[in-house]
Motif scaffolding. Structure first.
Motif, PDB file in Angstrom:
ATOM      1  N   ASN A 103       0.804  -1.222   0.000  1.00 54.44           N
ATOM      2  CA  ASN A 103       0.000   0.000   0.000  1.00 54.44           C
ATOM      3  C   ASN A 103       0.836   1.270   0.000  1.00 54.44           C
ATOM      4  OD1 ASN A 103      -2.534  -1.304   0.064  1.00 54.44           O
ATOM      5  ND2 ASN A 103      -2.263  -1.708   2.233  1.00 54.44           N
ATOM      6  N   VAL A 104       2.153   1.130   0.127  1.00 58.63           N
ATOM      7  CA  VAL A 104       3.043   2.285   0.211  1.00 58.63           C
ATOM      8  C   VAL A 104       4.281   1.997  -0.635  1.00 58.63           C
ATOM      9  CG1 VAL A 104       4.445   3.691   1.769  1.00 58.63           C
ATOM     10  CG2 VAL A 104       2.272   2.751   2.571  1.00 58.63           C
ATOM     11  N   LEU A 105       4.748   3.012  -1.369  1.00 55.46           N
ATOM     12  CA  LEU A 105       6.035   2.854  -2.050  1.00 55.46           C
ATOM     13  C   LEU A 105       6.823   4.148  -1.968  1.00 55.46           C
ATOM     14  CD1 LEU A 105       6.376   4.228  -5.134  1.00 55.46           C
ATOM     15  CD2 LEU A 105       4.828   2.435  -5.749  1.00 55.46           C
ATOM     16  N   TRP A 106       8.129   3.987  -1.983  1.00 54.74           N
ATOM     17  CA  TRP A 106       9.039   5.132  -2.025  1.00 54.74           C
ATOM     18  C   TRP A 106       9.502   5.270  -3.466  1.00 54.74           C
ATOM     19  CZ3 TRP A 106       9.910   8.766   1.465  1.00 54.74           C
ATOM     20  CH2 TRP A 106       9.616   8.505   2.785  1.00 54.74           C
ATOM     21  N   LEU A 107       9.398   6.489  -3.986  1.00 50.80           N
ATOM     22  CA  LEU A 107       9.776   6.794  -5.355  1.00 50.80           C
ATOM     23  C   LEU A 107      10.976   7.725  -5.329  1.00 50.80           C
ATOM     24  CD1 LEU A 107       8.783   6.511  -8.360  1.00 50.80           C
ATOM     25  CD2 LEU A 107       7.713   8.735  -8.020  1.00 50.80           C
ATOM     26  N   VAL A 108      12.032   7.357  -6.057  1.00 51.55           N
ATOM     27  CA  VAL A 108      13.208   8.218  -6.184  1.00 51.55           C
ATOM     28  C   VAL A 108      13.085   8.938  -7.509  1.00 51.55           C
ATOM     29  CG1 VAL A 108      15.715   8.310  -6.343  1.00 51.55           C
ATOM     30  CG2 VAL A 108      14.623   6.624  -4.843  1.00 51.55           C
ATOM     31  N   GLN A 109      13.008  10.270  -7.430  1.00 53.45           N
ATOM     32  CA  GLN A 109      12.863  11.063  -8.644  1.00 53.45           C
ATOM     33  C   GLN A 109      14.225  11.488  -9.175  1.00 53.45           C
ATOM     34  OE1 GLN A 109       9.910  13.692  -6.794  1.00 53.45           O
ATOM     35  NE2 GLN A 109       8.500  12.987  -8.377  1.00 53.45           N
ATOM     36  N   ALA A 110      14.237  12.208 -10.280  1.00 53.39           N
ATOM     37  CA  ALA A 110      15.466  12.546 -10.994  1.00 53.39           C
ATOM     38  C   ALA A 110      16.444  13.396 -10.189  1.00 53.39           C
ATOM     39  CB  ALA A 110      15.129  13.245 -12.296  1.00 53.39           C
ATOM     40  N   GLY A 111      15.975  14.329  -9.401  1.00 47.80           N
ATOM     41  CA  GLY A 111      16.850  15.242  -8.673  1.00 47.80           C
ATOM     42  C   GLY A 111      17.622  14.553  -7.566  1.00 47.80           C
ATOM     43  N   PRO A 112      18.646  15.223  -7.062  1.00 46.47           N
ATOM     44  CA  PRO A 112      19.444  14.633  -5.992  1.00 46.47           C
ATOM     45  C   PRO A 112      18.615  14.473  -4.716  1.00 46.47           C
ATOM     46  CG  PRO A 112      20.061  16.918  -6.348  1.00 46.47           C
ATOM     47  CD  PRO A 112      19.092  16.547  -7.428  1.00 46.47           C
ATOM     48  N   SER A 113      18.607  13.280  -4.214  1.00 45.08           N
ATOM     49  CA  SER A 113      17.919  12.885  -2.977  1.00 45.08           C
ATOM     50  C   SER A 113      16.458  13.334  -2.911  1.00 45.08           C
ATOM     51  CB  SER A 113      18.685  13.375  -1.750  1.00 45.08           C
ATOM     52  OG  SER A 113      18.633  14.780  -1.655  1.00 45.08           O
ATOM     53  N   GLU A 114      15.800  13.357  -4.041  1.00 46.05           N
ATOM     54  CA  GLU A 114      14.366  13.654  -4.053  1.00 46.05           C
ATOM     55  C   GLU A 114      13.613  12.337  -3.970  1.00 46.05           C
ATOM     56  OE1 GLU A 114      12.731  16.217  -7.032  1.00 46.05           O
ATOM     57  OE2 GLU A 114      14.568  17.364  -7.158  1.00 46.05           O
ATOM     58  N   LYS A 115      13.049  12.058  -2.809  1.00 41.87           N
ATOM     59  CA  LYS A 115      12.248  10.862  -2.615  1.00 41.87           C
ATOM     60  C   LYS A 115      10.829  11.295  -2.295  1.00 41.87           C
ATOM     61  CE  LYS A 115      16.027   8.207  -0.711  1.00 41.87           C
ATOM     62  NZ  LYS A 115      16.520   7.470   0.451  1.00 41.87           N
ATOM     63  N   GLN A 116       9.901  10.464  -2.722  1.00 42.64           N
ATOM     64  CA  GLN A 116       8.503  10.788  -2.481  1.00 42.64           C
ATOM     65  C   GLN A 116       7.802   9.535  -1.972  1.00 42.64           C
ATOM     66  OE1 GLN A 116       6.595  12.497  -5.883  1.00 42.64           O
ATOM     67  NE2 GLN A 116       4.685  12.890  -4.801  1.00 42.64           N
ATOM     68  N   LEU A 117       7.019   9.698  -0.928  1.00 46.04           N
ATOM     69  CA  LEU A 117       6.216   8.622  -0.378  1.00 46.04           C
ATOM     70  C   LEU A 117       4.887   8.608  -1.124  1.00 46.04           C
ATOM     71  CD1 LEU A 117       5.913   6.490   1.894  1.00 46.04           C
ATOM     72  CD2 LEU A 117       4.833   8.283   3.238  1.00 46.04           C
ATOM     73  N   ILE A 118       4.547   7.470  -1.716  1.00 45.27           N
ATOM     74  CA  ILE A 118       3.318   7.332  -2.485  1.00 45.27           C
ATOM     75  C   ILE A 118       2.393   6.382  -1.728  1.00 45.27           C
ATOM     76  CG2 ILE A 118       2.316   6.663  -4.703  1.00 45.27           C
ATOM     77  CD1 ILE A 118       4.313   8.982  -4.951  1.00 45.27           C
ATOM     78  N   LEU A 119       1.177   6.824  -1.467  1.00 47.01           N
ATOM     79  CA  LEU A 119       0.197   6.013  -0.742  1.00 47.01           C
ATOM     80  C   LEU A 119      -0.922   5.581  -1.681  1.00 47.01           C
ATOM     81  CD1 LEU A 119      -0.160   8.289   2.414  1.00 47.01           C
ATOM     82  CD2 LEU A 119       1.274   6.255   2.166  1.00 47.01           C
ATOM     83  N   LYS A 120      -1.207   4.305  -1.695  1.00 50.41           N
ATOM     84  CA  LYS A 120      -2.290   3.793  -2.529  1.00 50.41           C
ATOM     85  C   LYS A 120      -3.627   4.420  -2.116  1.00 50.41           C
ATOM     86  CE  LYS A 120      -2.436  -0.460  -4.494  1.00 50.41           C
ATOM     87  NZ  LYS A 120      -2.506  -1.929  -4.528  1.00 50.41           N
ATOM     88  N   SER A 121      -3.772   4.708  -0.834  1.00 49.84           N
ATOM     89  CA  SER A 121      -5.020   5.287  -0.324  1.00 49.84           C
ATOM     90  C   SER A 121      -5.289   6.694  -0.855  1.00 49.84           C
ATOM     91  CB  SER A 121      -5.005   5.304   1.208  1.00 49.84           C
ATOM     92  OG  SER A 121      -3.949   6.112   1.678  1.00 49.84           O
ATOM     93  N   ASP A 122      -4.287   7.315  -1.492  1.00 48.32           N
ATOM     94  CA  ASP A 122      -4.480   8.634  -2.093  1.00 48.32           C
ATOM     95  C   ASP A 122      -5.184   8.556  -3.446  1.00 48.32           C
ATOM     96  OD1 ASP A 122      -3.369   9.987   0.042  1.00 48.32           O
ATOM     97  OD2 ASP A 122      -1.380  10.149  -0.879  1.00 48.32           O
ATOM     98  N   GLY A 123      -5.502   7.335  -3.876  1.00 44.99           N
ATOM     99  CA  GLY A 123      -6.225   7.165  -5.125  1.00 44.99           C
ATOM    100  C   GLY A 123      -5.366   7.283  -6.375  1.00 44.99           C
ATOM    101  N   VAL A 124      -4.082   6.980  -6.241  1.00 44.68           N
ATOM    102  CA  VAL A 124      -3.182   7.049  -7.389  1.00 44.68           C
ATOM    103  C   VAL A 124      -3.041   5.678  -8.040  1.00 44.68           C
ATOM    104  CG1 VAL A 124      -1.883   9.001  -6.484  1.00 44.68           C
ATOM    105  CG2 VAL A 124      -1.115   6.685  -5.996  1.00 44.68           C
ATOM    106  N   GLN A 125      -2.601   5.686  -9.285  1.00 46.79           N
ATOM    107  CA  GLN A 125      -2.276   4.469 -10.012  1.00 46.79           C
ATOM    108  C   GLN A 125      -0.789   4.486 -10.342  1.00 46.79           C
ATOM    109  OE1 GLN A 125      -4.946   4.716 -13.386  1.00 46.79           O
ATOM    110  NE2 GLN A 125      -6.231   3.151 -12.453  1.00 46.79           N
ATOM    111  N   VAL A 126      -0.213   3.293 -10.463  1.00 44.84           N
ATOM    112  CA  VAL A 126       1.189   3.148 -10.833  1.00 44.84           C
ATOM    113  C   VAL A 126       1.253   2.332 -12.106  1.00 44.84           C
ATOM    114  CG1 VAL A 126       3.417   2.198 -10.135  1.00 44.84           C
ATOM    115  CG2 VAL A 126       1.933   3.214  -8.421  1.00 44.84           C
ATOM    116  N   ARG A 127       2.081   2.794 -13.044  1.00 47.42           N
ATOM    117  CA  ARG A 127       2.335   2.004 -14.252  1.00 47.42           C
ATOM    118  C   ARG A 127       3.803   2.083 -14.599  1.00 47.42           C
ATOM    119  NH1 ARG A 127      -0.623   5.787 -18.777  1.00 47.42           N
ATOM    120  NH2 ARG A 127       0.999   7.375 -18.866  1.00 47.42           N
ATOM    121  N   ARG A 128       4.302   1.052 -15.224  1.00 52.11           N
ATOM    122  CA  ARG A 128       5.704   1.047 -15.656  1.00 52.11           C
ATOM    123  C   ARG A 128       5.880   2.068 -16.775  1.00 52.11           C
ATOM    124  NH1 ARG A 128       4.799  -4.187 -14.106  1.00 52.11           N
ATOM    125  NH2 ARG A 128       6.406  -5.077 -12.780  1.00 52.11           N
ATOM    126  N   SER A 129       7.034   2.737 -16.758  1.00 52.59           N
ATOM    127  CA  SER A 129       7.267   3.741 -17.815  1.00 52.59           C
ATOM    128  C   SER A 129       8.319   3.280 -18.778  1.00 52.59           C
ATOM    129  CB  SER A 129       7.674   5.072 -17.207  1.00 52.59           C
ATOM    130  OG  SER A 129       8.841   4.967 -16.444  1.00 52.59           O
TER     131      SER A 129
END
Length: 78
Positions: free
Chosen positions: A52-78
């Motif tokens: 239900n939770v994933l950590w996403l590392v974005q392009a910038g230096p040490s930019e991490k984002q906590l993603i919660l499934k309960s926020d109503g988001v979808q994940v797909r491979r890019s």
């Protein structure tokens, strides 16, 4: 002969939303969508045991984002 639209193209199968986040592995590039709009992209760093939770590392230096499934988001491979 299969009905039109019954077979996903490779592109569509690859970009389909992932319902079980536990199948995602570290390093996999994904897009996060909300209301059919891409709101973030990056690599999976970690997924919770519950899926239900994933950590996403974005392009910038040490930019991490906590993603919660309960926020109503979808994940797909890019």
């Amino acid at each position: 002969m299969k009905a039109r639209g019954a077979v996903l193209t490779r592109r569509n199968a690859h970009s389909a939303a992932i319902s079980d986040w536990r199948t995602l592995r570290p390093g996999v590039r994904v897009e996060i969508l909300k209301h059919a709009h891409v709101i973030a992209t990056g690599e999976v760093e970690e997924v919770s045991e519950s899926g239900n939770v994933l950590w996403l590392v974005q392009a910038g230096p040490s930019e991490k984002q906590l993603i919660l499934k309960s926020d109503g988001v979808q994940v797909r491979r890019s």
